[in-house]
Design a protein around this motif. Structure first.
Motif, mmCIF file in Angstrom:
data_model
loop_
_atom_site.group_PDB
_atom_site.id
_atom_site.type_symbol
_atom_site.label_atom_id
_atom_site.label_comp_id
_atom_site.label_asym_id
_atom_site.label_seq_id
_atom_site.Cartn_x
_atom_site.Cartn_y
_atom_site.Cartn_z
ATOM 1 N N LEU A 83 -26.951 -7.372 28.950
ATOM 2 C CA LEU A 83 -27.300 -8.191 27.785
ATOM 3 C C LEU A 83 -26.774 -7.567 26.496
ATOM 4 N N ALA A 84 -26.948 -6.252 26.351
ATOM 5 C CA ALA A 84 -26.475 -5.572 25.144
ATOM 6 C C ALA A 84 -24.960 -5.674 25.026
ATOM 7 N N VAL A 85 -24.266 -5.432 26.130
ATOM 8 C CA VAL A 85 -22.802 -5.530 26.124
ATOM 9 C C VAL A 85 -22.366 -6.963 25.850
ATOM 10 N N GLY A 86 -23.106 -7.920 26.387
ATOM 11 C CA GLY A 86 -22.792 -9.322 26.132
ATOM 12 C C GLY A 86 -22.877 -9.680 24.663
ATOM 13 N N LEU A 87 -23.830 -9.088 23.960
ATOM 14 C CA LEU A 87 -23.937 -9.318 22.510
ATOM 15 C C LEU A 87 -22.681 -8.827 21.796
ATOM 16 N N ALA A 88 -22.155 -7.689 22.255
ATOM 17 C CA ALA A 88 -20.919 -7.171 21.660
ATOM 18 C C ALA A 88 -19.733 -8.063 22.015
ATOM 19 N N ALA A 89 -19.675 -8.507 23.260
ATOM 20 C CA ALA A 89 -18.573 -9.363 23.688
ATOM 21 C C ALA A 89 -18.568 -10.694 22.936
ATOM 22 N N ASP A 90 -19.740 -11.163 22.581
ATOM 23 C CA ASP A 90 -19.856 -12.435 21.852
ATOM 24 C C ASP A 90 -19.720 -12.273 20.342
ATOM 25 N N GLY A 91 -19.500 -11.043 19.897
ATOM 26 C CA GLY A 91 -19.342 -10.796 18.466
ATOM 27 C C GLY A 91 -20.645 -10.734 17.693
ATOM 28 N N LYS A 92 -21.776 -10.692 18.406
ATOM 29 C CA LYS A 92 -23.076 -10.634 17.729
ATOM 30 C C LYS A 92 -23.490 -9.201 17.402
ATOM 31 N N ALA A 93 -22.799 -8.223 17.994
ATOM 32 C CA ALA A 93 -23.014 -6.808 17.679
ATOM 33 C C ALA A 93 -21.655 -6.134 17.609
ATOM 34 N N GLN A 94 -21.534 -5.160 16.726
ATOM 35 C CA GLN A 94 -20.254 -4.480 16.527
ATOM 36 C C GLN A 94 -20.193 -3.115 17.199
ATOM 37 N N PHE A 95 -21.349 -2.592 17.612
ATOM 38 C CA PHE A 95 -21.325 -1.368 18.411
ATOM 39 C C PHE A 95 -22.601 -1.281 19.227
ATOM 40 N N LEU A 96 -22.613 -0.344 20.170
ATOM 41 C CA LEU A 96 -23.705 -0.200 21.117
ATOM 42 C C LEU A 96 -24.392 1.142 20.927
ATOM 43 N N MET A 97 -25.636 1.198 21.384
ATOM 44 C CA MET A 97 -26.361 2.468 21.388
ATOM 45 C C MET A 97 -27.113 2.590 22.705
ATOM 46 N N LYS A 98 -27.050 3.780 23.300
ATOM 47 C CA LYS A 98 -27.742 4.021 24.554
ATOM 48 C C LYS A 98 -29.196 4.405 24.285
ATOM 49 N N GLY A 99 -30.102 3.742 24.988
ATOM 50 C CA GLY A 99 -31.507 4.074 24.916
ATOM 51 C C GLY A 99 -31.962 4.758 26.186
ATOM 52 N N PHE A 100 -33.058 4.266 26.771
ATOM 53 C CA PHE A 100 -33.640 4.887 27.961
ATOM 54 C C PHE A 100 -32.955 4.346 29.209
ATOM 55 N N VAL A 101 -31.713 4.801 29.411
ATOM 56 C CA VAL A 101 -30.909 4.354 30.539
ATOM 57 C C VAL A 101 -29.803 5.378 30.748
ATOM 58 N N LYS A 102 -29.360 5.512 31.990
ATOM 59 C CA LYS A 102 -28.273 6.445 32.267
ATOM 60 C C LYS A 102 -26.989 5.960 31.604
ATOM 61 N N THR A 103 -26.229 6.913 31.077
ATOM 62 C CA THR A 103 -24.973 6.571 30.405
ATOM 63 C C THR A 103 -24.049 5.790 31.334
ATOM 64 N N ALA A 104 -24.004 6.185 32.614
ATOM 65 C CA ALA A 104 -23.104 5.528 33.565
ATOM 66 C C ALA A 104 -23.432 4.050 33.726
ATOM 67 N N VAL A 105 -24.708 3.689 33.660
ATOM 68 C CA VAL A 105 -25.105 2.281 33.812
ATOM 69 C C VAL A 105 -24.597 1.467 32.625
ATOM 70 N N LEU A 106 -24.731 2.021 31.421
ATOM 71 C CA LEU A 106 -24.257 1.320 30.232
ATOM 72 C C LEU A 106 -22.731 1.198 30.237
ATOM 73 N N LEU A 107 -22.055 2.281 30.595
ATOM 74 C CA LEU A 107 -20.586 2.240 30.593
ATOM 75 C C LEU A 107 -20.048 1.303 31.670
ATOM 76 N N LYS A 108 -20.740 1.212 32.810
ATOM 77 C CA LYS A 108 -20.318 0.285 33.851
ATOM 78 C C LYS A 108 -20.396 -1.154 33.345
ATOM 79 N N ALA A 109 -21.465 -1.472 32.622
ATOM 80 C CA ALA A 109 -21.597 -2.811 32.045
ATOM 81 C C ALA A 109 -20.500 -3.061 31.017
ATOM 82 N N LEU A 110 -20.180 -2.036 30.229
ATOM 83 C CA LEU A 110 -19.142 -2.171 29.214
ATOM 84 C C LEU A 110 -17.776 -2.379 29.849
#
Length: 282
Positions: A83-110
């Motif tokens: 969902l967070a990456v989708g916001l960036a892909a749709d232009g609704k966010a210009q950058f991402l921040m990692k919260g309580f999740v493994k970095t690899a999970v976020l980067l895989k989505a990205l």
């Protein structure tokens, strides 16, 4: 040219657009408080993705409010990152921040979103404000690639230059960390030649000592991840160095903070994401 952490913070406050960060799994106490403080300080606008009930519990326990914050409720980390990456892909966010999740999970989505791909290599770029220096020091890679090969080294250099460009650092002088200034490295010499397409204001050096870099250069490239981590950790533990950093290599950077980071360091990393979003990419 931005030369200090304070100027990073001031620049983010002045920027009027491209300030939205999508926080993946924002139900982390240190991240959530930093984001709320940064939004209240005018540095960013945040969209919080994660377990909404847990976020409210964290804010209640921490004595701060989420009133007015934009929240997307999602308890599953994989879906939250998507969902967070989708916001960036749709232009609704210009950058991402990692919260309580493994970095690899976020980067895989990205990496699953080809429209957000910029380079084949993603790397971490630290930007540090060291007491006694008259400008910032860019240092890479202390977070992604343990022992980069030649192609990866070239890519992490380009990622670092992208961030330096956003902070209007020109000319930009950097080198590869070596035990001796005159150490021969045909590999690094060839990389420096290939970087010539970035323009005449870029001045890469194949071998530099840490002392020379701290005194004379704008950037430093580690040949193994431990070099970067050891130096940065020593600076932040035993001096008043202000640390900020981003994962670079996609069209949207990723902001990482640790629980041990000071409030100033966390805000500086978020402000760095704002400035990169506003400064564009090669």
């Amino acid at each position: 040219m931005i030369i200090s952490a304070q100027e990073i913070l001031d620049g983010a406050r002045r920027q009027t657009g491209n300030k939205t960060v999508a926080v993946a799994m924002a139900n982390d106490a240190s991240v959530l408080q930093a984001v709320v403080e940064a939004e209240n300080d005018g540095l960013i606008h945040a969209i919080l993705v994660g377990d909404a009930a847990e976020m409210r519990e964290i804010s209640h326990d921490g004595g701060f409010s989420l009133d007015g914050m934009e929240i997307i409720d999602e308890k599953d980390p994989k879906k939250g990152c998507e969902l967070a990456v989708g916001l960036a892909a749709d232009g609704k966010a210009q950058f991402l921040m990692k919260g309580f999740v493994k970095t690899a999970v976020l980067l895989k989505a990205l990496l699953s979103r080809p429209e957000l791909k910029a380079r084949d290599v993603m790397s971490h770029v630290a930007v540090v404000d060291i007491p006694g220096r008259d400008r910032l020091l860019f240092f890479t890679d202390g977070g992604m690639i343990p022992k980069p090969n030649s192609g990866q080294k070239e890519a992490i250099c380009r990622n670092m230059v992208d961030l330096a460009d956003a902070l209007e650092v020109s000319p930009f002088r950097f080198g590869f960390l070596a035990p001796y200034a005159d150490e021969e490295s045909p590999e690094h010499e060839e990389i420096c030649k290939r970087l010539g397409d970035l323009g005449e204001n870029l001045h890469p050096l194949p071998s530099v000592t840490a002392e020379y870099a701290f005194r004379q250069l704008d950037g430093l490239v580690a040949t193994v991840i431990e070099e970067c981590n050891t130096i940065i950790k020593g600076l932040t533990l035993y001096t008043d160095t202000i640390f900020s950093g981003l994962i670079m290599g996609a069209t949207v950077p990723v902001c990482l903070v640790s629980r041990s980071d000071s409030a100033t360091n966390k805000k500086a990393s978020l402000a760095l994401g704002v400035l990169y979003a506003g400064g564009g990419r090669r």
